[in-house]
Design a protein around this motif. Structure first.
Motif, PDB file in Angstrom:
ATOM      1  N   VAL A  48      24.791  37.583  38.824  1.00  0.00           N
ATOM      2  CA  VAL A  48      25.584  38.508  38.008  1.00  0.00           C
ATOM      3  C   VAL A  48      26.123  39.648  38.867  1.00  0.00           C
ATOM      4  CG1 VAL A  48      25.410  40.212  36.149  1.00  0.00           C
ATOM      5  CG2 VAL A  48      24.488  37.926  35.822  1.00  0.00           C
ATOM      6  N   ALA A  49      25.306  40.195  39.760  1.00  0.00           N
ATOM      7  CA  ALA A  49      25.762  41.279  40.625  1.00  0.00           C
ATOM      8  C   ALA A  49      26.869  40.806  41.564  1.00  0.00           C
ATOM      9  CB  ALA A  49      24.589  41.833  41.423  1.00  0.00           C
ATOM     10  N   GLY A  50      26.745  39.602  42.100  1.00  0.00           N
ATOM     11  CA  GLY A  50      27.792  39.054  42.961  1.00  0.00           C
ATOM     12  C   GLY A  50      29.084  38.800  42.202  1.00  0.00           C
ATOM     13  N   GLY A  51      28.969  38.283  40.993  1.00  0.00           N
ATOM     14  CA  GLY A  51      30.158  38.061  40.166  1.00  0.00           C
ATOM     15  C   GLY A  51      30.854  39.358  39.813  1.00  0.00           C
ATOM     16  N   PHE A  52      30.072  40.388  39.506  1.00  0.00           N
ATOM     17  CA  PHE A  52      30.650  41.688  39.184  1.00  0.00           C
ATOM     18  C   PHE A  52      31.348  42.287  40.404  1.00  0.00           C
ATOM     19  CE2 PHE A  52      30.221  46.344  38.795  1.00  0.00           C
ATOM     20  CZ  PHE A  52      31.024  46.525  37.674  1.00  0.00           C
ATOM     21  N   TYR A  55      34.593  40.432  40.906  1.00  0.00           N
ATOM     22  CA  TYR A  55      35.563  40.837  39.889  1.00  0.00           C
ATOM     23  C   TYR A  55      36.195  42.178  40.246  1.00  0.00           C
ATOM     24  CZ  TYR A  55      37.244  42.762  35.486  1.00  0.00           C
ATOM     25  OH  TYR A  55      38.006  43.368  34.530  1.00  0.00           O
ATOM     26  N   ARG A  56      35.364  43.131  40.672  1.00  0.00           N
ATOM     27  CA  ARG A  56      35.892  44.460  41.008  1.00  0.00           C
ATOM     28  C   ARG A  56      36.813  44.403  42.207  1.00  0.00           C
ATOM     29  NH1 ARG A  56      32.467  49.707  40.808  1.00  0.00           N
ATOM     30  NH2 ARG A  56      34.343  50.187  41.928  1.00  0.00           N
ATOM     31  N   SER A  57      36.442  43.642  43.232  1.00  0.00           N
ATOM     32  CA  SER A  57      37.292  43.583  44.419  1.00  0.00           C
ATOM     33  C   SER A  57      38.598  42.854  44.121  1.00  0.00           C
ATOM     34  CB  SER A  57      36.563  42.927  45.579  1.00  0.00           C
ATOM     35  OG  SER A  57      36.317  41.575  45.298  1.00  0.00           O
ATOM     36  N   ALA A  58      38.565  41.807  43.317  1.00  0.00           N
ATOM     37  CA  ALA A  58      39.792  41.093  42.958  1.00  0.00           C
ATOM     38  C   ALA A  58      40.682  41.954  42.085  1.00  0.00           C
ATOM     39  CB  ALA A  58      39.446  39.793  42.240  1.00  0.00           C
TER      40      ALA A  58
END
Length: 94
Positions: A48-52, A55-58
């Motif tokens: 979840v932390a990696g996905g978040f 998402y923020r960087s994209a």
């Protein structure tokens, strides 16, 4: 030199680096606790932390409100083209 003068001369980047180090240590502790409680919870937290973060960087990269860089002028590109073609002249093979 007083304490205030020493604090005023400290570079601003070092406090950001110190803050980043604190966040890394705290997040490592949270992940360690999550893995100690349950391995699946630790894996879920990391995913979840990696996905978040992804998402923020994209989302930050696709911000269309920023203006694009100006195009290169014709004289500059011509200068680069002439430099790249003339850079090999006058050199002997050795």
């Amino acid at each position: 030199m007083s304490r205030n003068e020493a604090a005023a001369e400290e570079p601003a980047g070092s406090s950001r680096a110190a803050g980043a180090c604190v966040l890394v240590v705290l997040s490592g502790a949270v992940v360690g606790i999550a893995f100690a409680v349950d391995e699946a919870a630790g894996v879920l937290l990391v995913v979840v932390a990696g996905g978040f973060a992804l998402y923020r960087s994209a989302r930050r990269m696709s911000d269309s409100r920023t203006t694009p860089p100006p195009p290169l002028s014709g004289t500059f590109t011509q200068l680069i083209a002439t430099k790249s073609t003339t850079s090999g002249r006058g050199r002997g093979r050795g």
